[in-house]
Scaffold this active site. Structure first.
Site, PDB file in Angstrom:
ATOM      1  N   SER A 119       0.836  -1.207   0.000  1.00  0.00           N
ATOM      2  CA  SER A 119       0.000   0.000   0.000  1.00  0.00           C
ATOM      3  C   SER A 119       0.861   1.243   0.000  1.00  0.00           C
ATOM      4  O   SER A 119       0.345   2.338  -0.111  1.00  0.00           O
ATOM      5  CB  SER A 119      -0.920   0.000   1.220  1.00  0.00           C
ATOM      6  OG  SER A 119      -0.239  -0.414   2.360  1.00  0.00           O
ATOM      7  N   HIS A 140      -3.293  -4.076  -6.030  1.00  0.00           N
ATOM      8  CA  HIS A 140      -3.614  -3.546  -4.707  1.00  0.00           C
ATOM      9  C   HIS A 140      -5.091  -3.780  -4.375  1.00  0.00           C
ATOM     10  O   HIS A 140      -5.971  -3.199  -5.006  1.00  0.00           O
ATOM     11  CB  HIS A 140      -3.273  -2.046  -4.661  1.00  0.00           C
ATOM     12  CG  HIS A 140      -3.411  -1.447  -3.305  1.00  0.00           C
ATOM     13  ND1 HIS A 140      -3.829  -0.161  -3.094  1.00  0.00           N
ATOM     14  CD2 HIS A 140      -3.183  -1.972  -2.075  1.00  0.00           C
ATOM     15  CE1 HIS A 140      -3.859   0.074  -1.798  1.00  0.00           C
ATOM     16  NE2 HIS A 140      -3.470  -1.005  -1.162  1.00  0.00           N
ATOM     17  N   GLU A 152      -6.486  -1.892  -7.646  1.00  0.00           N
ATOM     18  CA  GLU A 152      -5.640  -0.942  -8.367  1.00  0.00           C
ATOM     19  C   GLU A 152      -4.523  -1.751  -9.029  1.00  0.00           C
ATOM     20  O   GLU A 152      -3.793  -2.485  -8.342  1.00  0.00           O
ATOM     21  CB  GLU A 152      -5.036   0.086  -7.405  1.00  0.00           C
ATOM     22  CG  GLU A 152      -6.055   1.113  -6.930  1.00  0.00           C
ATOM     23  CD  GLU A 152      -5.501   2.102  -5.908  1.00  0.00           C
ATOM     24  OE1 GLU A 152      -5.883   3.273  -5.963  1.00  0.00           O
ATOM     25  OE2 GLU A 152      -4.684   1.695  -5.053  1.00  0.00           O
ATOM     26  N   ASN A 190      -5.358   5.347  -1.497  1.00  0.00           N
ATOM     27  CA  ASN A 190      -4.678   5.706  -0.250  1.00  0.00           C
ATOM     28  C   ASN A 190      -4.225   7.157  -0.254  1.00  0.00           C
ATOM     29  O   ASN A 190      -4.161   7.797   0.799  1.00  0.00           O
ATOM     30  CB  ASN A 190      -3.475   4.784  -0.007  1.00  0.00           C
ATOM     31  CG  ASN A 190      -3.919   3.407   0.483  1.00  0.00           C
ATOM     32  OD1 ASN A 190      -5.058   3.238   0.894  1.00  0.00           O
ATOM     33  ND2 ASN A 190      -3.032   2.425   0.413  1.00  0.00           N
TER      34      ASN A 190
HETATM   35  N1  3HC Z   1     -14.343 -10.653   5.540  1.00  0.00           N
HETATM   36  C1  3HC Z   1     -15.297 -11.128   4.718  1.00  0.00           C
HETATM   37  N2  3HC Z   1     -16.495 -10.553   4.559  1.00  0.00           N
HETATM   38  C2  3HC Z   1     -16.772  -9.481   5.324  1.00  0.00           C
HETATM   39  C3  3HC Z   1     -15.847  -8.940   6.225  1.00  0.00           C
HETATM   40  C4  3HC Z   1     -14.589  -9.585   6.325  1.00  0.00           C
HETATM   41  N3  3HC Z   1     -13.638  -9.123   7.150  1.00  0.00           N
HETATM   42  N4  3HC Z   1     -16.399  -7.852   6.817  1.00  0.00           N
HETATM   43  C5  3HC Z   1     -17.636  -7.727   6.307  1.00  0.00           C
HETATM   44  N5  3HC Z   1     -17.862  -8.691   5.405  1.00  0.00           N
HETATM   45  C6  3HC Z   1     -19.033  -8.865   4.580  1.00  0.00           C
HETATM   46  C7  3HC Z   1     -20.231  -9.349   5.365  1.00  0.00           C
HETATM   47  O1  3HC Z   1     -20.294 -10.763   5.395  1.00  0.00           O
HETATM   48  C8  3HC Z   1     -21.380  -8.755   4.600  1.00  0.00           C
HETATM   49  O2  3HC Z   1     -21.667  -9.536   3.454  1.00  0.00           O
HETATM   50  P1  3HC Z   1     -23.169  -9.721   2.944  1.00  0.00           P
HETATM   51  O3  3HC Z   1     -23.705  -8.336   2.692  1.00  0.00           O
HETATM   52  O4  3HC Z   1     -22.994 -10.537   1.700  1.00  0.00           O
HETATM   53  O5  3HC Z   1     -23.869 -10.446   4.047  1.00  0.00           O
HETATM   54  C9  3HC Z   1     -20.844  -7.435   4.078  1.00  0.00           C
HETATM   55  O6  3HC Z   1     -19.433  -7.560   4.095  1.00  0.00           O
HETATM   56  C10 3HC Z   1     -21.316  -6.304   4.924  1.00  0.00           C
HETATM   57  O7  3HC Z   1     -20.853  -6.561   6.244  1.00  0.00           O
HETATM   58  P2  3HC Z   1     -21.630  -6.146   7.566  1.00  0.00           P
HETATM   59  O8  3HC Z   1     -23.101  -6.086   7.311  1.00  0.00           O
HETATM   60  O9  3HC Z   1     -21.120  -6.979   8.689  1.00  0.00           O
HETATM   61  O10 3HC Z   1     -21.062  -4.738   7.892  1.00  0.00           O
HETATM   62  P3  3HC Z   1     -21.206  -3.399   7.129  1.00  0.00           P
HETATM   63  O11 3HC Z   1     -22.473  -3.259   6.371  1.00  0.00           O
HETATM   64  O12 3HC Z   1     -20.863  -2.399   8.146  1.00  0.00           O
HETATM   65  O13 3HC Z   1     -20.043  -3.438   6.042  1.00  0.00           O
HETATM   66  C11 3HC Z   1     -17.845  -3.061   5.318  1.00  0.00           C
HETATM   67  C12 3HC Z   1     -18.739  -3.670   6.392  1.00  0.00           C
HETATM   68  C13 3HC Z   1     -18.046  -3.769   4.000  1.00  0.00           C
HETATM   69  C14 3HC Z   1     -16.417  -3.257   5.798  1.00  0.00           C
HETATM   70  C15 3HC Z   1     -18.244  -1.537   5.156  1.00  0.00           C
HETATM   71  O14 3HC Z   1     -18.296  -0.923   6.400  1.00  0.00           O
HETATM   72  C16 3HC Z   1     -17.283  -0.777   4.276  1.00  0.00           C
HETATM   73  O15 3HC Z   1     -17.380  -0.768   3.065  1.00  0.00           O
HETATM   74  N6  3HC Z   1     -16.316  -0.036   4.912  1.00  0.00           N
HETATM   75  C17 3HC Z   1     -15.281   0.697   4.216  1.00  0.00           C
HETATM   76  C18 3HC Z   1     -14.071  -0.163   4.111  1.00  0.00           C
HETATM   77  C19 3HC Z   1     -12.928   0.514   3.381  1.00  0.00           C
HETATM   78  O16 3HC Z   1     -12.898   1.705   3.167  1.00  0.00           O
HETATM   79  N7  3HC Z   1     -11.929  -0.292   2.982  1.00  0.00           N
HETATM   80  C20 3HC Z   1     -10.754   0.204   2.317  1.00  0.00           C
HETATM   81  C21 3HC Z   1      -9.700   0.587   3.312  1.00  0.00           C
HETATM   82  S1  3HC Z   1      -8.214   1.153   2.521  1.00  0.00           S
HETATM   83  C22 3HC Z   1      -7.344  -0.263   2.205  1.00  0.00           C
HETATM   84  O17 3HC Z   1      -7.721  -1.353   2.526  1.00  0.00           O
HETATM   85  C23 3HC Z   1      -6.062  -0.092   1.461  1.00  0.00           C
HETATM   86  C24 3HC Z   1      -4.886  -0.472   2.281  1.00  0.00           C
HETATM   87  O18 3HC Z   1      -3.732  -0.342   1.482  1.00  0.00           O
HETATM   88  C25 3HC Z   1      -4.728   0.375   3.500  1.00  0.00           C
END
Ligand code: 3HC
Length: 470
Positions: A119, A140, A152, A190
């Protein structure tokens, strides 16, 4: 290329998630870890994630078994010899990654594509550690990898364009949307996301608002899927801090100075979910104290006055609490300035505001159906301060020629779960409103990065509310 077998090196949260994504797409995976203990942790990640899908009825027991059976876990890198692609997701240390790439180059067949999920580190430097720099790319993924829809695809100046295209097609086969980006610190997501998260930490550090209040403001006031502190805990505070350092090293911008508060969390080993505690997880986390509701006078919002009247409050001018919606900083201790943003009510407190009035205002706004966000009376309060600077960064990124408006919007929607991308948000809020808000922020903080991006300013001056798209 058929991509029948891929290797994943490093089975932490991201690596295990990536292995699952490949296995779900019907591809054989060799998952490599350093020792048996780390391998067991990787296996547990895979079992937990697929178990969750099983519980939710997203997978049948047989499908889950098939997915798990496609992943061979091993401690021997030699098992990657015949992989069509190897992706690494090991800790972000350049020396260790470069050593791994050199070894993979020696071990793997000549046609193997070597990919990194880094990242923050330069893909070009990893390519240079191999004898096949034309077959090295960044791939990514976003956390949680099985859920987020973006990959990405990072090419360097020496990447074979055919390899980039093949990796993009592979991402589509995985059910993801690829966005092609160049090898620049932070790529697209990022580079936009982390400065916004870091800014939230700065507001917390300056005491502008509390952790939960800032999270509520961005989740409920803007509609982002998670507040910044929950998201920082998910990403990992050490990863976030590292990305900020890399961004700062490249840009030297005031916008990219890593927050000292973030540094102290990392130094204390509070890294977020991976260590069990970060901004959340403090044993002291608990409900906030409640203040009694009191008599109220509302200025500037018929709707708020009506809601409180419907809840049984009589509006009297000599009330204990005066809720002043909009306007400038009040000069009375019992008056709280309120900014309504959808279901969020920001409560701006000045040096004069009485604590009792703030507690009363918080209580009253809850009763009126809003989520109160107490904060210091600073330009932009919480939502506009964080959001407008974030959107301004996106305009600057586009202006610099690094990525298109469509790619930036798609990357933030698919990589971070935004309902609207930054440019769509800018247009729905109104370019003039954002430009003026940025001017206020710049006038207060004088930080060069909060000055409106020249393109935003020019569009507003030209009377436009739309960015140019082909
Ligand atoms: N592993 C697998 N599946 C997961 C999971 C995990 N850790 N966390 C959540 N899920 C799945 C759930 O099973 C659910 O699936 P479904 O709709 O098919 O039943 C779905 O995701 C939604 O989960 P929840 O209902 O439990 O929770 P939310 O509705 O709050 O969603 C989220 C969780 C998808 C993580 C949502 O909050 C989200 O989109 N958050 C933003 C995350 C983000 O910005 N990520 C990028 C970060 S930057 C990065 O990663 C880059 C790196 O380089 C730093």
């Amino acid at each position: 290329m058929a991509f029948e077998m891929v290797g994943v090196v490093g089975l932490g949260t991201m690596g295990a998630g990536i292995a699952e994504v490949f296995a779900r797409a019907g591809i054989q995976v060799a998952g490599v870890e350093a020792d048996e203990q780390a391998l067991a942790r990787g296996r547990a990640h895979l079992e937990r994630s697929t178990g969750r899908a099983l519980d939710k009825g997203k997978l049948t027991p047989a499908e889950r078994e098939e997915i798990l059976a496609r992943v061979t876990l091993t401690t021997s890198r030699a098992d990657l010899r015949d992989a069509d692609l190897v992706i690494e997701a090991i800790p972000e240390r350049m020396d260790v990654k470069a050593e791994l790439f050199a070894e993979l180059d020696r071990l793997c067949k000549p046609s193997t594509i070597l990919a990194t999920n880094t990242s923050s580190l330069p893909v070009t430097a990893l390519a240079a550690a191999t004898g096949r720099p034309d077959r090295v790319v960044g791939m990514h993924f976003f956390n949680p990898a099985p859920v987020m829809g973006l990959v990405e695809v990072v090419g360097t100046v020496v990447t074979d364009p055919g390899v980039r295209a093949e990796v993009g097609d592979l991402a589509v086969r995985l059910g993801k949307t690829p966005v092609e980006v160049d090898d620049r610190a932070g790529f697209v997501v990022n580079r936009l996301l982390l400065p916004y998260l870091n800014h939230a930490v700065t507001l917390l550090d300056h005491g502008v608002a509390g952790r939960d209040d800032i999270d509520n403001a961005m989740k409920l006031g803007v509609g982002l899927p998670m507040g910044p502190f929950h998201l920082l805990d998910l990403i990992g505070l050490d990863t976030a801090y590292e990305i900020m350092n890399v961004l700062f090293d490249e840009s030297r911008s005031d916008r990219h100075v890593p927050s000292p508060l973030l540094r102290s969390y990392v130094a204390a080993g509070l890294l977020g979910r991976k260590s069990g505690r970060g901004f959340y997880g403090d044993p002291g986390d608990g409900p906030q104290e409640k203040a009694p509701a009191r008599t109220v006078h509302v200025v500037g919002s018929r709707e708020l006055a009506d809601r409180l009247e419907a809840a049984g409050f009589k509006d009297t001018e000599d009330a204990d609490v005066v809720l002043q919606v909009g306007g400038s900083t009040p000069v009375s201790g019992r008056t709280v300035r309120v900014q309504l943003k959808g279901q969020v009510a920001e409560l701006a407190t000045s040096v004069l505001t009485e604590q009792e009035a703030v507690l009363g205002a918080r209580d009253l706004l809850k009763i009126a159906g809003y989520t109160p966000v107490p904060c210091k009376d600073r330009a932009g309060l919480v939502v506009d301060a964080l959001l407008y600077c974030h959107l301004n960064d996106a305009v600057r990124m586009y202006e610099s020629g690094y990525a298109s408006i469509e790619d930036i919007d798609a990357a933030m929607r698919l990589g971070c779960g935004y309902v609207e991308g930054p440019f769509e948000l800018l247009e729905s809020i109104g370019l003039a409103k954002v430009r003026d808000g940025l001017r206020d922020l710049h006038a207060e903080w004088r930080s060069p990065s909060s000055a409106p991006a020249p393109l935003l300013d020019k569009l507003v001056t030209a009377g436009l509310n739309r960015f140019p798209r082909p």
